[in-house]
Design an enzyme around this catalytic site. Structure first.
Site, mmCIF file in Angstrom:
data_model
loop_
_atom_site.group_PDB
_atom_site.id
_atom_site.type_symbol
_atom_site.label_atom_id
_atom_site.label_comp_id
_atom_site.label_asym_id
_atom_site.label_seq_id
_atom_site.Cartn_x
_atom_site.Cartn_y
_atom_site.Cartn_z
ATOM 1 N N ASN A 211 7.626 -12.836 -4.080
ATOM 2 C CA ASN A 211 8.042 -11.732 -4.958
ATOM 3 C C ASN A 211 9.530 -11.468 -4.787
ATOM 4 O O ASN A 211 10.214 -12.192 -4.064
ATOM 5 C CB ASN A 211 7.196 -10.482 -4.673
ATOM 6 C CG ASN A 211 7.339 -10.043 -3.229
ATOM 7 O OD1 ASN A 211 8.421 -9.701 -2.780
ATOM 8 N ND2 ASN A 211 6.242 -10.093 -2.471
ATOM 9 N N ASP A 280 -0.487 -9.765 -2.050
ATOM 10 C CA ASP A 280 -1.902 -9.382 -2.040
ATOM 11 C C ASP A 280 -2.801 -10.599 -2.183
ATOM 12 O O ASP A 280 -3.972 -10.549 -1.809
ATOM 13 C CB ASP A 280 -2.182 -8.389 -3.174
ATOM 14 C CG ASP A 280 -1.591 -7.024 -2.870
ATOM 15 O OD1 ASP A 280 -1.708 -6.591 -1.702
ATOM 16 O OD2 ASP A 280 -0.991 -6.404 -3.777
ATOM 17 N N ASP A 307 -5.276 -6.703 3.757
ATOM 18 C CA ASP A 307 -4.403 -5.539 3.597
ATOM 19 C C ASP A 307 -4.035 -5.103 5.010
ATOM 20 O O ASP A 307 -4.878 -4.562 5.744
ATOM 21 C CB ASP A 307 -5.121 -4.422 2.828
ATOM 22 C CG ASP A 307 -4.183 -3.257 2.543
ATOM 23 O OD1 ASP A 307 -3.352 -2.926 3.418
ATOM 24 O OD2 ASP A 307 -4.264 -2.684 1.448
ATOM 25 N N ILE A 308 -2.806 -5.380 5.395
ATOM 26 C CA ILE A 308 -2.419 -5.173 6.806
ATOM 27 C C ILE A 308 -2.593 -3.712 7.211
ATOM 28 O O ILE A 308 -3.227 -3.406 8.221
ATOM 29 C CB ILE A 308 -0.959 -5.624 7.054
ATOM 30 C CG1 ILE A 308 -0.786 -7.089 6.637
ATOM 31 C CG2 ILE A 308 -0.574 -5.432 8.515
ATOM 32 C CD1 ILE A 308 0.641 -7.616 6.690
ATOM 33 N N LYS A 341 -4.798 4.290 3.028
ATOM 34 C CA LYS A 341 -4.312 3.423 4.106
ATOM 35 C C LYS A 341 -4.059 4.217 5.399
ATOM 36 O O LYS A 341 -3.423 3.719 6.333
ATOM 37 C CB LYS A 341 -3.048 2.685 3.659
ATOM 38 C CG LYS A 341 -3.293 1.786 2.413
ATOM 39 C CD LYS A 341 -2.191 0.779 2.194
ATOM 40 C CE LYS A 341 -2.434 -0.027 0.937
ATOM 41 N NZ LYS A 341 -1.827 -1.353 0.962
HETATM 42 O O1 PMT Z 1 13.470 -5.773 0.043
HETATM 43 P P1 PMT Z 1 14.283 -5.098 -1.052
HETATM 44 O O2 PMT Z 1 14.830 -6.092 -2.053
HETATM 45 O O3 PMT Z 1 15.318 -4.186 -0.489
HETATM 46 O O4 PMT Z 1 13.263 -4.189 -1.870
HETATM 47 C C1 PMT Z 1 12.682 -3.071 -1.281
HETATM 48 C C2 PMT Z 1 11.215 -2.853 -1.695
HETATM 49 C C3 PMT Z 1 11.162 -2.523 -3.163
HETATM 50 C C4 PMT Z 1 10.398 -4.124 -1.413
HETATM 51 C C5 PMT Z 1 10.662 -1.692 -0.813
HETATM 52 O O5 PMT Z 1 11.401 -0.539 -1.067
HETATM 53 C C6 PMT Z 1 9.182 -1.419 -1.095
HETATM 54 O O6 PMT Z 1 8.829 -0.687 -1.988
HETATM 55 N N1 PMT Z 1 8.293 -2.033 -0.275
HETATM 56 C C7 PMT Z 1 6.824 -2.025 -0.436
HETATM 57 C C8 PMT Z 1 6.390 -3.140 -1.344
HETATM 58 C C9 PMT Z 1 4.888 -3.206 -1.512
HETATM 59 O O7 PMT Z 1 4.314 -4.213 -1.184
HETATM 60 O O8 PMT Z 1 4.293 -2.163 -1.962
HETATM 61 P P2 PMT Z 1 2.698 -2.054 -2.279
HETATM 62 O O9 PMT Z 1 2.564 -0.809 -3.045
HETATM 63 O O10 PMT Z 1 2.200 -3.340 -2.876
HETATM 64 O O11 PMT Z 1 2.017 -1.923 -0.863
HETATM 65 C C10 PMT Z 1 1.756 -0.648 -0.260
HETATM 66 C C11 PMT Z 1 1.918 -0.709 1.237
HETATM 67 O O12 PMT Z 1 0.910 -1.570 1.796
HETATM 68 C C12 PMT Z 1 3.248 -1.278 1.672
HETATM 69 O O13 PMT Z 1 3.684 -0.547 2.799
HETATM 70 C C13 PMT Z 1 2.920 -2.722 2.043
HETATM 71 O O14 PMT Z 1 3.786 -3.201 3.082
HETATM 72 C C14 PMT Z 1 1.485 -2.611 2.529
HETATM 73 N N2 PMT Z 1 0.674 -3.811 2.281
HETATM 74 C C15 PMT Z 1 0.618 -4.375 1.045
HETATM 75 C C16 PMT Z 1 -0.165 -5.481 0.843
HETATM 76 C C17 PMT Z 1 -0.910 -6.013 1.914
HETATM 77 N N3 PMT Z 1 -1.661 -7.092 1.764
HETATM 78 N N4 PMT Z 1 -0.858 -5.417 3.125
HETATM 79 C C18 PMT Z 1 -0.105 -4.319 3.319
HETATM 80 O O15 PMT Z 1 -0.084 -3.760 4.414
#
Ligand code: PMT
Length: 405
Positions: A211, A280, A307-308, A341
């Site tokens: 991504n 994901d 999902d960590i 979470k």
């Molecule tokens: O790296 P940059 O270019 O500076 O960009 C920053 C950013 C936009 C990546 C950052 O600010 C940000 O928003 N990071 C979270 C990205 C994300 O994966 O969001 P999510 O809504 O998909 O996930 C929610 C949370 O669950 C996140 O804390 C993620 O780390 C966590 N997660 C997601 C998927 C997964 N399989 N396991 C997880 O633990």
């Protein structure tokens, strides 16, 4: 921040002394007046003439070297300074300062100063890890008006790899600017595990799914947390991005590897910040050979990744922070992830906003905590956003500790 400021730059005997010359140049360029004080051993690595050429002032090193002001030279130097920076700071000079041992002009001037003092250690990783050095740094770090600019990790001049490299000149500038602006090391004693950037899910030996995350946000959090005195473990797949000073990097590639690394480092963490954009899904099968093109479309089956955050055992001793990167319904989605979470704080990030989200130097976020009003922050630099997040972490840790008592 630096214009018109008197900076006393202490240079000690270290192979990293050459970086002090570049740092002196940065300070002068930023408008500071720089007075260099060298230890005798520093002169084995770099000449006083170098500093004279860069600062326009003679670099001092002897307590009693003649001249009209000699007897009180250390006091004059100490009084004049708005900021004292010892970079590189050797184990010996750190020990002298820790024990109030005024043995040479530099240690005497530091001890005699009222100005904020920044020590930037630089030494072999074994020496840096030695309990004596660590005790001295812990002691000094607890004093009012003293800051430790933690060293970086990497290959050393001696060929060994580890923590002990002098922070880079630009990092020292950022650190000193932050100290002059009233920065505090309020994360001392804390261990932050921070994840940053995208993960990579291999499809075949030449292709992967990933991504747009560059790691800028997560690396900014790691850097700022180290500046604020935390021990930082940075788990990331962004190999090209330099590790900020004071952070130890754990290299991973896929979501599964990131999950493993987070679980492995969780026991020592007082705070986990998951800013990584974790995939994901991954290809259900990884081809050992390059997938050849055929006529017509190619179907790709994807399997769910762990999902960590959701997989972590809850702990009343840790603060857990997640991010929510959203393109719609930011409020609802972030609040849902906060609860689902089991997070203490979630950073809502509308990645469709101008100047916000992936790859930008700025970010605009909303902070959500259970039972609290959401805090909408303006568009700010990613380091400023990091400070705002860490301010909340400090408040949450204080609340948690008061609750545990
Ligand atoms: O790296 P940059 O270019 O500076 O960009 C920053 C950013 C936009 C990546 C950052 O600010 C940000 O928003 N990071 C979270 C990205 C994300 O994966 O969001 P999510 O809504 O998909 O996930 C929610 C949370 O669950 C996140 O804390 C993620 O780390 C966590 N997660 C997601 C998927 C997964 N399989 N396991 C997880 O633990």
């Amino acid at each position: 921040m630096f214009v018109g400021k008197e900076v006393l730059l202490g240079v000690t005997g270290s192979i990293a002394a050459y970086k002090a010359a570049e740092f002196a140049r940065y300070l002068v360029r930023a408008g500071a007046r720089v007075q260099v004080v060298m230890t005798r051993s520093a002169k084995e690595f770099i000449t006083p003439l170098t500093f004279f050429s860069l600062t326009g002032r003679e670099a001092y090193s002897e307590m009693y070297s003649g001249g009209p002001e000699v007897a009180t030279a250390h006091i004059q130097l100490a009084r004049r300074a708005d900021l004292v920076v010892v970079a590189p700071a050797s184990a010996r000079t750190i020990a002298r300062i820790a024990h109030g041992n005024a043995e040479d002009l530099l240690s005497t001037a530091v001890i005699a100063s009222h100005a904020p003092v920044v020590l930037a250690p630089a030494m072999n990783p074994q020496m840096y890890a030695h309990p004596g050095v660590q005790n001295n740094l812990r002691e000094i770090g607890g004093w009012k008006n003293y800051w430790i600019a933690a060293p970086g990790e990497g290959e050393m001049a001696c060929g060994e790899t580890g923590l002990g490299r002098l922070a880079e000149p630009q990092e020292l500038m950022d650190f000193c600017g932050w100290v002059l602006g009233g920065g505090r090391q309020d994360l001392r004693g804390e261990h932050l595990v921070v994840t940053a950037g995208a993960t990579f899910e291999d499809l075949d030996p030449v292709r992967f799914l990933s991504n747009r995350s560059t790691g800028k946000m997560g690396f900014a959090i790691a850097k700022v947390a180290a500046m604020r005195g935390a021990k930082v473990t940075l788990i990331t797949a962004m190999k090209e991005r330099p590790v900020p000073a004071g952070c130890v990097r754990v290299d991973v590639r896929s979501a599964a590897q990131m999950a493993e690394a987070v679980h492995a480092h969780l026991a020592q963490a007082t705070t986990l910040i998951m800013s990584a954009a974790v995939a994901d899904y991954r290809p259900a099968e990884v081809s050992m050979q390059k997938i050849k093109k055929k006529e017509g479309p190619l179907g790709l089956e994807l399997a769910r990744n762990i999902d960590i955050l959701a997989s972590l055992p809850p702990s009343p001793l840790r603060i857990t922070v997640g991010f929510a990167a959203e393109t719609e319904n930011l409020m609802e989605n972030a609040q849902d992830k906060l609860v689902r979470k089991h997070l203490d704080l979630i950073v809502g990030n509308d990645v469709t906003q101008q100047g916000s989200g992936f790859g930008t130097d700025t970010n605009q976020v909303i902070l959500f905590e259970v039972g609290q009003e959401a805090i909408a922050l303006p568009l700010m630099g990613k380091e400023e956003v990091a400070h705002a997040i860490l301010d909340r972490v400090v408040a949450l840790r204080q609340k948690q500790q008061a609750h545990l008592l």
